[in-house]
Enzyme design. Structure first.
Site, mmCIF file in Angstrom:
data_model
loop_
_atom_site.group_PDB
_atom_site.id
_atom_site.type_symbol
_atom_site.label_atom_id
_atom_site.label_comp_id
_atom_site.label_asym_id
_atom_site.label_seq_id
_atom_site.Cartn_x
_atom_site.Cartn_y
_atom_site.Cartn_z
ATOM 1 N N GLY A 1 -8.919 -13.679 -7.239
ATOM 2 C CA GLY A 1 -8.963 -13.457 -5.787
ATOM 3 C C GLY A 1 -7.705 -13.932 -5.087
ATOM 4 N N HIS B 1 0.829 -1.216 0.000
ATOM 5 C CA HIS B 1 0.000 0.000 0.000
ATOM 6 C C HIS B 1 0.868 1.272 0.000
ATOM 7 C CE1 HIS B 1 -4.114 -1.691 0.451
ATOM 8 N NE2 HIS B 1 -3.402 -2.750 0.789
ATOM 9 N N THR B 2 2.032 1.178 -0.607
ATOM 10 C CA THR B 2 2.872 2.374 -0.758
ATOM 11 C C THR B 2 2.644 3.036 -2.119
ATOM 12 O OG1 THR B 2 4.626 0.882 -1.441
ATOM 13 C CG2 THR B 2 4.782 1.737 0.789
ATOM 14 N N ASP C 1 0.071 -2.775 -10.036
ATOM 15 C CA ASP C 1 -0.216 -4.018 -10.751
ATOM 16 C C ASP C 1 0.095 -3.905 -12.251
ATOM 17 O OD1 ASP C 1 -1.038 -4.535 -8.192
ATOM 18 O OD2 ASP C 1 -3.159 -4.566 -8.638
ATOM 19 N N GLY D 1 -4.855 -12.428 -5.133
ATOM 20 C CA GLY D 1 -3.980 -11.305 -4.794
ATOM 21 C C GLY D 1 -2.788 -11.216 -5.735
ATOM 22 N N LEU D 2 -2.904 -11.859 -6.906
ATOM 23 C CA LEU D 2 -1.782 -11.873 -7.859
ATOM 24 C C LEU D 2 -2.134 -11.095 -9.128
ATOM 25 C CD1 LEU D 2 -0.809 -15.629 -7.335
ATOM 26 C CD2 LEU D 2 0.295 -13.626 -6.327
ATOM 27 N N SER D 3 -3.170 -10.264 -9.027
ATOM 28 C CA SER D 3 -3.510 -9.305 -10.090
ATOM 29 C C SER D 3 -4.024 -9.925 -11.374
ATOM 30 C CB SER D 3 -2.314 -8.413 -10.424
ATOM 31 O OG SER D 3 -2.093 -7.529 -9.395
ATOM 32 N N SER D 4 -5.000 -10.822 -11.252
ATOM 33 C CA SER D 4 -5.612 -11.334 -12.477
ATOM 34 C C SER D 4 -6.309 -10.197 -13.221
ATOM 35 C CB SER D 4 -6.592 -12.470 -12.172
ATOM 36 O OG SER D 4 -7.589 -12.021 -11.287
ATOM 37 N N SER D 5 -6.846 -9.209 -12.502
ATOM 38 C CA SER D 5 -7.565 -8.141 -13.210
ATOM 39 C C SER D 5 -6.595 -7.245 -13.983
ATOM 40 C CB SER D 5 -8.454 -7.341 -12.257
ATOM 41 O OG SER D 5 -7.697 -6.700 -11.271
HETATM 42 C C1 GLA Z 1 -3.539 -3.941 -4.835
HETATM 43 C C2 GLA Z 1 -3.621 -2.663 -5.651
HETATM 44 C C3 GLA Z 1 -2.236 -2.029 -5.805
HETATM 45 C C4 GLA Z 1 -1.527 -1.878 -4.471
HETATM 46 C C5 GLA Z 1 -1.600 -3.177 -3.662
HETATM 47 C C6 GLA Z 1 -1.103 -3.029 -2.260
HETATM 48 O O1 GLA Z 1 -2.821 -4.903 -5.538
HETATM 49 O O2 GLA Z 1 -4.179 -2.919 -6.915
HETATM 50 O O3 GLA Z 1 -2.352 -0.794 -6.473
HETATM 51 O O4 GLA Z 1 -2.065 -0.801 -3.749
HETATM 52 O O5 GLA Z 1 -2.925 -3.684 -3.581
HETATM 53 O O6 GLA Z 1 0.245 -2.675 -2.249
#
Ligand code: GLA
Length: 391
Positions: free
Chosen positions: A125, A38-39, A175, A127-131
């Site tokens: 879901g 979350h940076t 992402d 947390g590996l950015s499928s979207s």
């Molecule tokens: C998700 C968001 C990113 C980032 C992370 C946390 O993946 O899409 O932009 O904020 O959470 O670091």
């Protein structure tokens, strides 16, 4: 499934659906966030990597202005006019592509529609950015099909905007940037203030294990947006009390947080502590990696997870269990949640020789507690997004 198998499967499905070959196919990987949670939207630093799983988006021109878009896993189709993409309420997977089309429209001429199909192998879901993989592959393929010149940072912004306006998540740029700038064997080090991107060799002494809990706690997107709002409220406070300019939490040091936290509400103070601490940990982590201090880097990953638990409250029991188990496994150097949190996956840094045994022990620990297995895979920093049209 290997990327080449993913491409073949996408081509087969495209032919089955539309009875012809695609004109363009693009591939975009998911990402794993290794340090810096979350940076990104606080204008801070992140170390991430593209993973070797992703999404292929195949597309061919259509006769008229109507577009057909098929989700290759569900084999469901959505239709819309090329010049008028708008968010949909059912088949909401289409929103990621529609949002990208909306972002590309002002940059090109879209008289003719398209037939498209996408297919991927990143668990949703997780947390590996499928979207983001879907958005970036859509953006690359449509930009090529409509002959639009667009640089990678602008593509990343189009993907982010699609997420904001068509999916309702106020995410940062992490992402799509990781997906676009990933490279095999390399970590991606991004400064989200300047958007300077450096690549750091990962080496072969350690590997990444990704443990997908399959947990998805309710209101994930709402909780993400709430955290972002808390960070903005904290930024406004530090703007008032610090003598130097503050445009984001990036500008606040840990010492300043400690000195001025009292004036913030309890919750906003805790929330702000996380990105502030994470930013400092990324700086230290980069130095430790440069010295070859993998154990020292791993300790920062554990500290990152503790900060999520204590300050940001974006972890959950399933993630905590895997990180606690990882601490007890020989050869594990560090572990933390990866990505937004509230479910999804952990990432662990593990000495290469210990990886297979560590993966088994993590799965075992999870099954003992929850009765159902989690998936632990070994991930290599993989290649970034690219056009992969065969022939
Ligand atoms: C998700 C968001 C990113 C980032 C992370 C946390 O993946 O899409 O932009 O904020 O959470 O670091």
């Amino acid at each position: 499934m290997q990327t080449s198998d993913l491409l073949q499967a996408t081509l087969t499905k495209f032919r089955d659906c539309y009875g012809r070959e695609p004109a363009v196919v693009a591939y975009a990987p998911g990402r794993v966030e290794i340090l810096g949670n979350h940076t990104d939207y606080n204008e801070g630093l992140v170390l991430s990597a593209a993973i070797d799983s992703g999404t292929c988006f195949a597309v061919a021109p259509a006769g008229g202005a109507t577009c057909r878009l098929t989700a290759g896993d569900l084999m469901r189709e959505v239709r819309f006019e090329v010049g008028r993409p708008a968010p949909v309420r059912s088949d909401t997977w289409a929103n990621y592509c529609l949002g990208v089309l909306a972002g590309l429209l002002p940059r090109g001429t879209f008289r003719q529609g398209f037939d498209a199909l996408f297919f991927g192998n990143i668990p949703q879901g997780s947390g590996l950015s499928s979207s983001a993989a879907l958005e970036v592959s859509t953006a690359l393929a449509l930009a090529r099909l409509y002959a639009i010149e667009v640089d990678p940072i602008s593509l990343a912004r189009i993907a982010q905007q699609a997420e904001h306006t068509f999916a309702g998540v106020k995410c940062g740029l992490l992402d799509p940037i990781s997906s676009l700038f990933g490279r095999a064997g390399m970590l991606v080090q991004t400064d989200f203030r300047t958007l300077e991107i450096a690549r750091v060799p990962f080496g072969s002494e350690a590997v990444l294990l990704i443990g997908n809990t399959h947990a998805k706690h309710a209101l994930v997107d709402g909780a993400y947006n709430e955290r972002r709002a808390d960070c903005e409220a904290a930024t406004a406070h530090f703007q008032r009390v610090l003598p130097h300019p503050v445009t984001a939490l990036r500008d606040v040091s840990w010492a300043e947080w400690e000195a001025h936290r009292a004036g913030l509400g309890e919750r906003a103070a805790r929330r702000a502590a996380h990105p502030i601490g994470e930013n400092e940990r990324v700086l230290q982590g980069v130095e430790r990696l440069a010295r070859g201090d993998r154990a020292g880097f791993g300790a920062l990953m554990f500290a990152s997870h503790e900060s999520s638990q204590r300050y940001f409250e974006n972890s959950c029991p399933e993630l905590d269990l895997l990180v606690a188990a990882a601490r007890r496994i020989p050869g594990v150097l560090g572990a933390r949640l990866t990505g937004g949190g509230f479910g999804g996956s952990i990432v662990a840094l593990v000495a290469a020789a210990a990886a297979a045994q560590a993966a088994r022990l993590l799965e075992q620990a999870y099954a003992e507690r929850y009765g159902t297995p989690c998936d632990v895979i070994e991930a290599q920093p993989g290649a970034g997004a690219q056009i992969v049209t065969p022939g």
